[in-house]
Design an enzyme around this catalytic site. Structure first.
Site, PDB file in Angstrom:
ATOM      1  N   LYS A  15      16.628  21.894  -9.803  1.00 38.64           N
ATOM      2  CA  LYS A  15      15.924  20.648 -10.146  1.00 38.64           C
ATOM      3  C   LYS A  15      16.801  19.622 -10.856  1.00 38.64           C
ATOM      4  CE  LYS A  15      11.917  19.940 -10.513  1.00 38.64           C
ATOM      5  NZ  LYS A  15      10.524  20.204 -10.614  1.00 38.64           N
ATOM      6  N   HIS A  62       0.838  -1.220   0.000  1.00 38.61           N
ATOM      7  CA  HIS A  62       0.000   0.000   0.000  1.00 38.61           C
ATOM      8  C   HIS A  62       0.864   1.258   0.000  1.00 38.61           C
ATOM      9  CE1 HIS A  62      -3.347  -2.713   1.288  1.00 38.61           C
ATOM     10  NE2 HIS A  62      -2.353  -3.269   1.977  1.00 38.61           N
ATOM     11  N   GLU A 113      10.233   8.848 -16.315  1.00 38.83           N
ATOM     12  CA  GLU A 113       8.852   9.294 -16.554  1.00 38.83           C
ATOM     13  C   GLU A 113       8.394   8.894 -17.956  1.00 38.83           C
ATOM     14  OE1 GLU A 113       8.189  13.491 -14.793  1.00 38.83           O
ATOM     15  OE2 GLU A 113      10.348  13.255 -14.967  1.00 38.83           O
ATOM     16  N   SER A 119      15.735  21.916 -15.013  1.00 36.77           N
ATOM     17  CA  SER A 119      14.584  22.752 -15.305  1.00 36.77           C
ATOM     18  C   SER A 119      15.082  24.090 -15.839  1.00 36.77           C
ATOM     19  CB  SER A 119      13.766  22.964 -14.030  1.00 36.77           C
ATOM     20  OG  SER A 119      13.005  24.152 -14.138  1.00 36.77           O
TER      21      SER A 119
END
Ligand code: ARG
Length: 469
Positions: A293, A166, A300, A287
């Site tokens: 970043k 979970h 992704e 970024s």
């Protein structure tokens, strides 16, 4: 105003015998597949050569005709390889582009090649050959990723991290054990591709349009020449079957889902909140506005590309659904989804292997997270069962009370103290401390397939033998 007279051009040289005019431009556009099926060129030529050799041996064409065709086909192949070949949309597809060029090169003998075959058995054969190659390529890609995972598992057989259910910290595990879970998943993917390869390996060539042919062909000969296990048994099935493409895409979809799950874990692990993993600069992007970043874009994208591959499977399933036997032009829509899924998988497998190979593990963060959230509560319950002879359900309840007490005091279980513990269960002895640390917890999981570092080392060796041999 008078309309300009419609320009009527000549009908197709390949099939226009009963036609007066060429197709409309829009007809040509919707009908042509050359933009994508030129990727079947090598397979198309290989199948034509096998067919030609068989026609000669069966005395359906002469040796001289056959030799001219074989030589011509080799020239066409070289033209295509060198990028000199001009693919023409008015010639629809790869089959007619190759044959038409063959005719330019060797003259009328080229017209003999299409004896006892049809584009229907031809395309099914070419496509099977292409999918077979794609399976072999993807298998090598999966194996490469398995190798990285196994190497990392060996290096991190004892690196403790939290195991989740979970997405809540559940029990401590090792990073090596976690990675080997993916090695198993990928092993099943390879098994599914191998099954697909075995089942597809029947040769459609010689089924002709759908009914077979009256020429005395030798289908076993062409099947053998092209590396098939034998000819497909039924001519109607041979030209209308696209199971191999569907199976390929189904298998590709499951693999894509596996890669996507791993990608999702990488994204999570690279977050500030987890901090388990740091990707190399080579596999990270920045970024344009936030200088701090480091984004895991490759992970992704692997996660997202699963959508594309599953989409390809759905597209072909729907295209095939409800098609009467045998061939229908609908089936020309089989190629792009398969090409795209195969290309996408090649890329994703390479990106995954690269990312994981370079990634640095923050063992300190992993260990700290493994200790948080009372992940050794099960060990405590097991100790109560083993040392005090309690039934597991009672031990579970007592442990629950101990966790609650520790939570109230904001202490980890191993810092709660014996006195405090005995208030809840007086029979607890200091021996309990031996199971409350994450290292002990991990070390104790020695059951087959469990996470104990000794197990993980053994499992890594076994997977090496099984998958990398
Ligand atoms: N380009 C076609 C395809 O990919 C080849 C087969 C055409 N067959 C036909 N009967 N028109 O399916």
């Amino acid at each position: 105003m008078t309309k300009p007279p419609r320009k009527v051009s000549a009908p197709s040289a390949m099939w226009g015998g009963r036609f007066d005019a060429a197709p409309a431009a829009i007809m040509e556009e919707i009908n042509a597949s050359i933009a994508f099926d030129q990727r079947l060129a090598q397979q198309d030529i290989a199948a034509s050569k096998a067919h030609c050799a068989m026609l000669v041996r069966q005395r359906i064409i002469t040796k001289a005709q056959g030799n001219a065709i074989l030589k011509g086909l080799d020239r066409v192949r070289r033209e295509i390889e060198s990028g000199r070949f001009l693919f023409r949309r008015d010639l629809e597809d790869i089959h007619m582009n190759v044959e038409s060029r063959l005719k330019e090169l060797i003259g009328p003998a080229a017209g003999r090649l299409h004896t006892a075959r049809s584009r229907n058995d031809q395309v099914a054969t070419d496509f099977k050959l292409w999918v077979r190659d794609a399976i072999d390529r993807i298998d090598a890609g999966i194996k490469g990723l398995q190798r990285v995972l196994i190497e990392k598992a060996e290096a991190h057989a004892a690196t403790v991290m939290p195991g989740f259910t979970h997405l809540q910290p559940a029990q401590p595990i090792t990073y090596g054990h976690h990675l080997l879970a993916y090695v198993e998943m990928l092993g099943r993917d390879r098994g599914r591709f191998a099954d697909c390869r075995r089942r597809l390996n029947e040769c459609p060539l010689g089924a002709a349009a759908l009914a077979g042919t009256s020429f005395p062909i030798d289908r076993a000969m062409t099947a053998k020449a092209l590396g098939f296990s034998g000819p497909a048994a039924n001519s109607i099935d041979a030209v209308s079957d696209r199971d191999f493409a569907l199976e390929f895409l189904g298998t590709a979809s499951i693999l894509a889902v596996h890669l996507s799950r791993l990608a999702e874990e990488i994204v999570l692990w690279c977050s500030e909140q987890f901090g388990f993993l740091k990707l190399s600069d080579a596999f990270t992007t920045g970024s344009s506005i936030m200088p701090q970043k480091r984004n895991p874009d490759a992970a992704e994208l692997v996660r997202a590309k699963a959508g594309r591959i599953i989409g390809a499977a759905v597209a072909l399933l729907v295209a095939m659904k409800g098609l009467p036997l045998a061939y229908g032009k609908d089936m020309q829509e089989d190629k792009e989804p398969v090409f795209d899924a195969a290309d996408t998988l090649d890329l994703c497998l390479a990106a995954m292997a690269g990312m994981l190979k370079d990634a640095r593990v923050d063992a300190g963060r992993m260990r700290a997270a493994a200790s948080a959230g009372y992940t050794t509560a099960t060990d405590l319950a097991d100790w109560l069962v083993g040392a005090l002879g309690m039934p597991f359900r009672d031990a579970h309840r007592v442990t629950g009370a101990l966790v609650r007490q520790a939570e109230r005091k904001r202490l980890p279980l191993d810092k709660l103290g014996l006195a405090e513990m005995r208030k809840i269960e007086p029979r607890i002895t200091k021996d309990v401390l031996s199971v409350l640390g994450v290292d002990n917890a991990v070390k104790s999981r020695t059951s087959a397939g469990g996470t104990a570092p000794a197990n993980v080392r053994r499992a890594a060796k076994a997977t090496r033998r099984r998958y990398l041999g």
